[in-house]
Scaffold this motif. Structure first.
Motif, short mmCIF file in Angstrom:
data_model
loop_
_atom_site.label_atom_id
_atom_site.label_comp_id
_atom_site.label_asym_id
_atom_site.label_seq_id
_atom_site.Cartn_x
_atom_site.Cartn_y
_atom_site.Cartn_z
N LEU A 127 0.82 -1.21 0.00
CA LEU A 127 0.00 0.00 0.00
C LEU A 127 0.85 1.26 0.00
O LEU A 127 1.70 1.43 0.89
CB LEU A 127 -0.90 0.01 1.25
N PRO A 128 0.63 2.17 -0.99
CA PRO A 128 -0.25 2.10 -2.16
C PRO A 128 0.50 1.54 -3.38
O PRO A 128 1.72 1.34 -3.33
CB PRO A 128 -0.60 3.56 -2.38
N SER A 129 -0.22 1.33 -4.47
CA SER A 129 0.40 0.82 -5.69
C SER A 129 1.15 1.93 -6.42
O SER A 129 0.55 2.93 -6.82
CB SER A 129 -0.67 0.24 -6.62
N GLY A 130 2.46 1.76 -6.58
CA GLY A 130 3.24 2.75 -7.31
C GLY A 130 2.91 2.77 -8.79
O GLY A 130 2.89 3.84 -9.41
N THR A 136 -1.92 6.83 -13.17
CA THR A 136 -3.02 7.79 -13.00
C THR A 136 -2.52 9.22 -13.14
O THR A 136 -3.14 10.04 -13.84
CB THR A 136 -3.69 7.60 -11.63
N ALA A 137 -1.40 9.54 -12.49
CA ALA A 137 -0.88 10.90 -12.55
C ALA A 137 -0.41 11.26 -13.95
O ALA A 137 -0.75 12.33 -14.48
CB ALA A 137 0.27 11.05 -11.55
N LEU A 138 0.37 10.37 -14.57
CA LEU A 138 0.95 10.66 -15.88
C LEU A 138 -0.11 10.67 -16.98
O LEU A 138 -0.26 11.66 -17.71
CB LEU A 138 2.05 9.64 -16.20
N TRP A 139 -0.86 9.58 -17.09
CA TRP A 139 -1.82 9.49 -18.19
C TRP A 139 -3.07 10.33 -17.93
O TRP A 139 -3.71 10.80 -18.88
CB TRP A 139 -2.18 8.03 -18.45
N GLY A 140 -3.38 10.56 -16.65
CA GLY A 140 -4.45 11.50 -16.36
C GLY A 140 -4.08 12.90 -16.79
O GLY A 140 -4.91 13.66 -17.32
N SER A 141 -2.81 13.29 -16.58
CA SER A 141 -2.34 14.61 -17.01
C SER A 141 -2.26 14.70 -18.53
O SER A 141 -2.55 15.74 -19.12
CB SER A 141 -0.97 14.89 -16.39
N ILE A 142 -1.85 13.61 -19.18
CA ILE A 142 -1.85 13.59 -20.64
C ILE A 142 -3.27 13.78 -21.16
O ILE A 142 -3.50 14.50 -22.14
CB ILE A 142 -1.24 12.27 -21.16
N PHE A 143 -4.23 13.16 -20.51
CA PHE A 143 -5.65 13.34 -20.85
C PHE A 143 -6.03 14.81 -20.78
O PHE A 143 -6.77 15.33 -21.63
CB PHE A 143 -6.51 12.52 -19.89
N GLN A 144 -5.53 15.53 -19.78
CA GLN A 144 -5.87 16.94 -19.60
C GLN A 144 -5.17 17.85 -20.61
O GLN A 144 -5.75 18.85 -21.05
CB GLN A 144 -5.50 17.38 -18.18
N LEU A 145 -3.94 17.50 -20.98
CA LEU A 145 -3.13 18.41 -21.80
C LEU A 145 -3.35 18.25 -23.30
O LEU A 145 -3.17 19.22 -24.05
CB LEU A 145 -1.64 18.19 -21.50
N PHE A 146 -3.70 17.07 -23.73
CA PHE A 146 -3.83 16.81 -25.16
C PHE A 146 -5.28 16.53 -25.52
O PHE A 146 -5.97 15.80 -24.82
CB PHE A 146 -2.93 15.65 -25.57
N GLY A 179 -5.62 3.30 -3.23
CA GLY A 179 -4.65 4.26 -2.71
C GLY A 179 -3.82 4.87 -3.82
O GLY A 179 -3.57 6.08 -3.83
N GLY A 180 -3.39 4.03 -4.77
CA GLY A 180 -2.63 4.54 -5.92
C GLY A 180 -3.45 5.48 -6.78
O GLY A 180 -2.96 6.51 -7.25
N LEU A 181 -4.72 5.13 -6.98
CA LEU A 181 -5.61 6.00 -7.76
C LEU A 181 -5.77 7.35 -7.08
O LEU A 181 -5.77 8.41 -7.74
CB LEU A 181 -6.97 5.34 -7.93
N PHE A 182 -5.89 7.36 -5.76
CA PHE A 182 -6.07 8.61 -5.03
C PHE A 182 -4.83 9.49 -5.15
O PHE A 182 -4.93 10.69 -5.41
CB PHE A 182 -6.37 8.32 -3.55
#
Length: 346
Positions: A127-130, A136-146, A179-182
């Motif tokens: 806990l949590p999943s790296g 989530t952080a990287l591809w979620g941000s890519i979702f926002q930027l592109f 936890g990783g998603l959060f």
């Protein structure tokens, strides 16, 4: 959420094809995949967006690793012999059988956790999943930027599939994944609304060539870029040195480039391709060289090695690309700004 029956259910569908598929998804969370991806974005698409994504990713991974060591909780295969270690090449050898949580909101048995902490030499905590935090952080941000539809679909798919993958492979409980998603979502949203959308630093993360001037806004940025990594380095144990070292290296490189003028993102396909190749080669050669020097007895701290690698990734790659005419820098615009600033000061 620490029950093993969810993992056992997913593993009941095990097949060679699924093992191959989820193994490929799992590889997205390793440095040999996401670092070249970040370098492709930074030197082939948008330098500032790539730098932004690098920061989001580093913070998400750093916090996930810190919390792993803080909670020091076992993984599913540590508490249940029935969990398979898919794609690991060896069998599960834990002494525990079906010792996950007894109900959905229950925790792991205290005696199991205590035994794990006192006997394991692996320090591979759950806990949590790296992987999920980073994805989530990287591809979620890519979702926002592109804005391309296929990029958004791919980003959503990777976050969902990575969450399932880590449980299917027996590496994480549902609680670890959540936890990783959060953590990933927190840094994705924090950086987007308080960094990328912030009026105080939007020039720094915009597409315009700019430079640092001494002002309260610039002072805040410099405090974050320089002082924050040094504080982390000084107050946390040595095992975390890689993260503040990398942050400081890329930040110093970025500040120096900002003073000189960030090169324009454009260029021919040939120029972009060779910028990317230059970045990837320099990164891996520098990393391997510094690792080799430490192996042959030349002392070097992990903090210094990470700083050098981060600085090389940002500054050396960019300046070399400018020298090789793979980048264009708006020198005249920069010179006019400097002359105007000097004139106004006089």
């Amino acid at each position: 959420m620490f029950q093993t029956n969810i993992i056992l259910f997913l593993q009941s569908f095990e097949s060679a094809l699924l093992n191959l598929f989820f193994g490929a998804i799992n590889s997205v969370g390793y440095s040999y995949i996401y670092i070249p991806l970040l370098l492709i974005i930074m030197f082939g698409i948008s330098f500032r967006k790539g730098f932004y994504l690098l920061h989001v990713s580093l913070w998400a991974v750093f916090v996930a690793i810190f919390l792993k060591n803080y909670f020091a909780l076992p993984r599913p295969f540590n508490v249940d012999l029935n969990i398979k270690l898919i794609n690991r090449g060896y069998q599960n050898s834990t002494i525990f059988d079906s010792m996950g949580a007894r109900h959905f909101l229950g925790g792991l048995p205290n005696d199991v956790v205590t035994y794990f902490r006192n006997t394991t030499n692996d320090h591979s905590y759950g806990l949590p999943s790296g992987h999920v935090s980073l994805t989530t952080a990287l591809w979620g941000s890519i979702f926002q930027l592109f804005q391309q539809l296929w990029v958004k679909v791919l980003a959503i798919a990777l976050v969902v599939l990575m969450s399932i993958t880590r449980m299917y492979l027996g590496q994480h409980f549902l609680a670890d994944v959540l936890g990783g998603l959060f953590i990933g979502a927190f840094f994705m949203l924090f950086f987007y609304y308080y960094v990328y959308k912030s009026d105080s630093i939007k020039d720094t993360f915009s597409q315009r060539v700019t430079y640092f001037s001494f002002s309260p806004k610039a002072a805040k940025l410099l405090a974050y870029f320089i002082i924050a990594p040094l504080i982390i380095y000084l107050i946390l144990p040595q095992k975390y040195d890689c993260y503040p070292g990398t942050l400081l290296g890329i930040n110093v490189g970025f500040v120096l480039l900002t003073i000189k003028g960030i090169p324009l993102d454009g260029g021919t396909f040939f120029q972009k391709t060779f910028r990317i190749l230059t970045a990837i080669v320099l990164f891996f050669v520098t990393s391997l060289l510094l690792k080799y020097l430490s192996l042959v007895g030349i002392p070097s701290q992990e903090f210094i090695r990470a700083l050098v690698v981060g600085f090389t990734m940002i500054y050396v790659t960019t300046e070399l690309s400018v020298k090789l005419r793979l980048y264009k820098r708006n020198d005249q615009s920069y010179k006019r700004k400097v002359i105007k600033k000097i004139s106004s000061a006089l």
